[in-house]
Structures are given as structure tokens and as C-alpha cells.
Design a protein around this motif. Structure first.
Motif, mmCIF file in Angstrom:
data_model
loop_
_atom_site.group_PDB
_atom_site.id
_atom_site.type_symbol
_atom_site.label_atom_id
_atom_site.label_comp_id
_atom_site.label_asym_id
_atom_site.label_seq_id
_atom_site.Cartn_x
_atom_site.Cartn_y
_atom_site.Cartn_z
ATOM 1 N N LYS A 131 39.704 30.164 48.166
ATOM 2 C CA LYS A 131 40.109 31.675 47.887
ATOM 3 C C LYS A 131 40.043 32.449 49.166
ATOM 4 N N GLU A 148 38.062 35.363 40.986
ATOM 5 C CA GLU A 148 38.909 35.983 42.067
ATOM 6 C C GLU A 148 37.811 35.806 43.552
ATOM 7 N N LYS A 150 36.349 38.023 45.366
ATOM 8 C CA LYS A 150 35.150 39.047 45.382
ATOM 9 C C LYS A 150 34.274 38.591 44.422
ATOM 10 N N GLU A 151 34.489 37.927 43.333
ATOM 11 C CA GLU A 151 33.603 37.314 42.332
ATOM 12 C C GLU A 151 33.101 36.161 42.967
#
Length: 446
Positions: A131, A148, A150-151
Motif C-alpha cells: 500500500k 486502504e 490509511k486504515e
């Protein structure tokens, strides 16, 4: 990882003839350094630094541990590296910590199956390149594969792991709250800047011409790609003014750049494969005999030439991330990364062990030492940055991304009069131009 284009046989034969005359390759960037004369001068520069280097006593209670981040093994699809060989290479490069970053796959869980613990005196820590980040979790991330960036970062950090932005050249606009830090140097990003070298390497027979130089000057050839990471550092300075970021070097080590030339399945053919064993092209023996001496008894499958541009040892030695730790354990490494106690050194040029930088603050009648990564306030007393180096160098002090002072010598003292984010660079006088050697994480003055 380098992906070769598969040119036609005709193009390769033209390349063969061109490789007989190095002047036909357009000399640019790192290509200009890949000559016998330049590599010899680089070797002399390294030997001069080794002769001038002095041992520096340890300052403060913390020890310096050399680490390599962004390392791939056979758990990644684009590497064949065995853990025993990687650890042995790390020891030759004087590294004590290997922080792996495997490419996630359905076949292997990079955390549960990853290299972990002390292996032959080297601390191994599992992680992944995913990612757009280097992630070092404390649990398997398999259930979160679709999350995602940020997650993912939030999950890893909330459970005590670490996250670094990776390949910053591809994502200069990224900004995540709460991450550990970012790469301030990436070997692959440096390689991509070398347009002449990239173009030359698209012809696998370029490796034939470089083979003799690589055998004589392995580290110098590999490290010819190095340039000052100005784009990374500009973004890093911006991010550090928002919240603290720990700076690390990314070795992006795969040991997957090179070729093998083998006898084909007929007396008249030669097979060229890449470093991972995938066939690139089959050539007529007649053309390759202009470059290689083929034994009269050579049989099908015999290796005529193997050229490996990026052995783990050279890749790991090229740049290191030095961490100030209490002990050589994962909790101590985690603490150093959390607190920003790090500096990056291109110690293929010179061993950086012994370098130190700290903020010394006079509080009433006592002097207190604050290591790299510390946050302190001018209202508590006068602050001076004090540094020590095993080699005389040019010290550059940056405040909020701007150079504010320079100093030459084996030690330095900078009086801090304004709040700001302060980091230091050390440069050595090279045989041609000044050479960047050390980049520190900041000290934060409120």
C-alpha cells in the motif's frame, strides 16, 4: 526490481557489436562513473577515509546499532534470497538488524511465516512493502489485505507496530497522521534517476561489458548510482514541521539484478536469463563468441558467465539506518524508531560507527543530554547542538529545511537561538565533488 525489456535478436546482435566499443553507449549520470579510472579513484577515496578514520568513544548511555530496512527474501515473488545467505551478507556489511519488507501473497503470511528473532547474531524483524508503505506489524495483516493505506497504517500503529512512507518519489502528496516516519533515501528511487544507466541495462549484454569491472570493484560499481536525495529531504522537512517523523534508509535489497549466460540445447545457441532464472533471449553462438571465450567441451546448461550487480552484501553496505538503542532487542529497536533516534549513513564510503549528535541543555546548574529525535524547549535553558564524527567532515545544520550554519572538522557545536526543526548533514571531500555521507533525523526545539 529491474524489469528487462525483451528486445529482438537483431537488436541484441547490434548491442553486442556496440558493447565491443564502450564509447557507443551515451555517457550520462552513473554511466560516467563506470570506467576503470573513475572506479579506481573511488576505491582510493574509500581507502583514504579508512586510513584517516579514528575511533570515537561512545557518548551517552545508548549504543548504536546498524539496521537495514526494506529487505526482500524468497518470501517475495521477485527475490530468491535464502535467509542464511542474507544474514551472512548482513554480517559482512556490519549490520546487526534486518527489517524485512516482503511483498504480500496468498501463499505466505509475511508476518507469521516471516524471518523473526536472532539468527546468527543478527536481529530479524518481519514486515511488508504494501500500500505504498513499509509496515512492521505486531499481528498478521491477512484479514486486512483489502484495507486502504490509511486504515492499514492506523491498524499497525494502534497495535504497537511501525509504518514508514515508501518510494516517496511516487507519493509526495501523502500525509498520514501518527505514522512512524518516512524513507529519506531509497536505492531504487536513486536508480530510476540514472537515465543513461537504465537505458544501458535494458540490453542484458551490457552486463557482459561490466563484468570485469564488477569483479574488481563490486561495491564501487553498485554505489555509482548514489546521488543526493534532495526531493526526499524537501518533503521530509515539510512533514517534520507538521509532526515528528523518523528518517530511515531503504535498501530495497532483492539480489535480482543481473544475468546468466548458458549453453543452449544445441551447439549453436546461447541462452541468456535474468537473475531470477527467467529466459530473456536465445542467441546464436557465433555472435556471443566475440564477447566470451567458450570452452570446447561446454555442454548444454553450462554457465558461461554470471553477473550479479546487486548482491545482498553490496546492497546492505551501501546505506544503513543507525539506531540508538539500549540493547539489541526488538523492543529496544521499536523504542528507537518511536522516538526518532536514527541517522542514515552511506557507509560504503566510510564506517559511520561513532558518529553522534545531541542537544545539550543547561538547566540551572546541570547539563542534560538529549539525543536525536528529542523534543525540548528553549524556555527551559540554553541549548547547544554538539556532534562528533570519526572523520573530519563539513557539517551542515538545517532549520525547517533551510541551511543556517556550516562547520568543518571532526566535531561541531551549534548554539540554538530559535525554535524549529533541526537536522544535520555531513559531507566528505570526494576525489571529484563533495559526497553526502550522513543524514540525521531531527531534534525538535519549541
Amino acid at each position: 526490481m529491474l524489469n528487462f525489456e525483451r528486445p529482438s535478436c537483431l537488436a541484441l546482435m547490434i548491442g553486442v557489436l556496440g558493447l565491443l566499443n564502450p564509447a557507443t553507449v551515451d555517457g550520462q549520470d552513473a554511466l560516467e562513473r563506470l570506467t576503470e579510472g573513475n572506479l579506481k579513484r573511488t576505491r582510493e577515496f574509500i581507502e583514504r577515509n579508512r586510513a584517516m578514520r579514528t575511533e570515537v568513544p561512545q557518548r551517552g548511555p545508548l549504543k548504536t546499532a546498524r539496521a537495514n530496512l526494506h529487505v526482500h527474501s524468497e518470501l517475495s515473488h521477485d527475490s530468491r534470497g535464502k535467509i542464511e545467505a542474507i544474514v551472512a551478507a548482513a554480517k559482512r556489511a556490519k549490520s546487526q538488524v534486518l527489517m524485512f519488507t516482503e511483498h504480500p501473497s496468498k501463499e505466505k503470511d509475511f508476518y507469521l511465516d516471516g524471518h523473526q528473532g536472532i539468527i546468527d547474531e543478527v536481529l530479524c524483524i518481519p514486515g511488508a512493502e504494501m500500500k505504498g508503505m513499509l509496515v512492521y506489524p505486531t499481528l498478521s495483516l491477512a484479514p486486512f489485505a483489502a484495507a486502504e493505506p490509511k486504515e492499514i497504517a492506523s491498524i499497525v500503529r494502534s497495535r504497537g507496530g511501525h509504518v514508514f512512507l515508501s518510494h516517496l518519489e511516487e507519493r509526495m502528496d501523502w500525509q498520514f497522521a501518527g505514522i512512524t516516519g518516512t524513507e529519506i533515501y531509497n536505492t531504487h528511487a536513486d536508480f530510476k534517476k540514472q537515465m543513461g544507466l537504465v537505458q544501458a541495462m535494458k540490453n542484458p549484454l551490457w552486463f557482459v561489458r561490466i563484468a570485469s569491472l564488477l569483479e574488481k570493484y563490486p561495491q564501487e560499481v553498485y554505489s555509482a548510482l548514489q546521488s543526493y536525495p534532495g526531493d526526499y529531504l524537501r518533503r521530509y522537512d515539510q512533514l517534520c514541521q507538521i509532526h515528528p517523523h523518523t528518517g530511515v534508509a531503504a535498501n530495497d535489497a532483492h539480489e535480482n539484478v543481473g544475468i546468466q549466460i548458458r549453453m543452449g540445447d544445441t551447439d549453436s545457441s546461447i541462452v541468456v536469463t535474468d537473475a531470477l532464472g527467467d529466459q530473456i533471449v536465445k542467441l546464436p553462438r557465433l555472435g556471443i563468441e566475440k564477447l566470451l571465450s567458450i570452452p570446447p567441451n561446454a555442454a548444454t546448461g553450462d554457465v558461461l558467465l554470471k553477473v550479479q550487480l546487486d548482491p545482498y552484501e553490496n546492497s546492505l553496505r551501501h546505506a544503513g539506518t543507525f539506531l540508538l538503542v539500549e540493547t539489541l532487542t526488538q523492543p529496544a529497536v521499536w523504542d528507537a524508531l518511536d522516538r526518532g533516534r536514527s541517522f542514515v549513513a552511506f557507509d560504503w564510503i566510510a564506517d559511520a560507527q561513532g558518529f553522534s549528535l545531541a542537544a545539550v541543555q543547561q538547566v540551572e546548574t546541570q547539563s542534560k543530554r538529549h539525543e536525536i529525535g528529542s523534543q525540548l524547549s528553549l524556555t527551559d535553558g540554553p541549548i547547544r547542538l554538539e556532534g562528533l564524527s570519526p572523520l573530519p567532515a563539513t557539517w551542515k545544520l538545517f532549520r525547517n529545511g533551510e541551511t543556517v550554519e556550516t562547520w568543518t572538522g571532526s566535531d561541531c557545536r551549534f548554539d540554538i537561538r530559535q525554535p524549529g526543526v533541526y537536522r544535520v548533514e555531513l559531507w566528505l571531500d570526494g576525489w571529484e565533488d563533495p559526497q553526502i555521507w550522513i543524514l540525521t533525523s531531527p531534534i525538535y526545539i519549541e
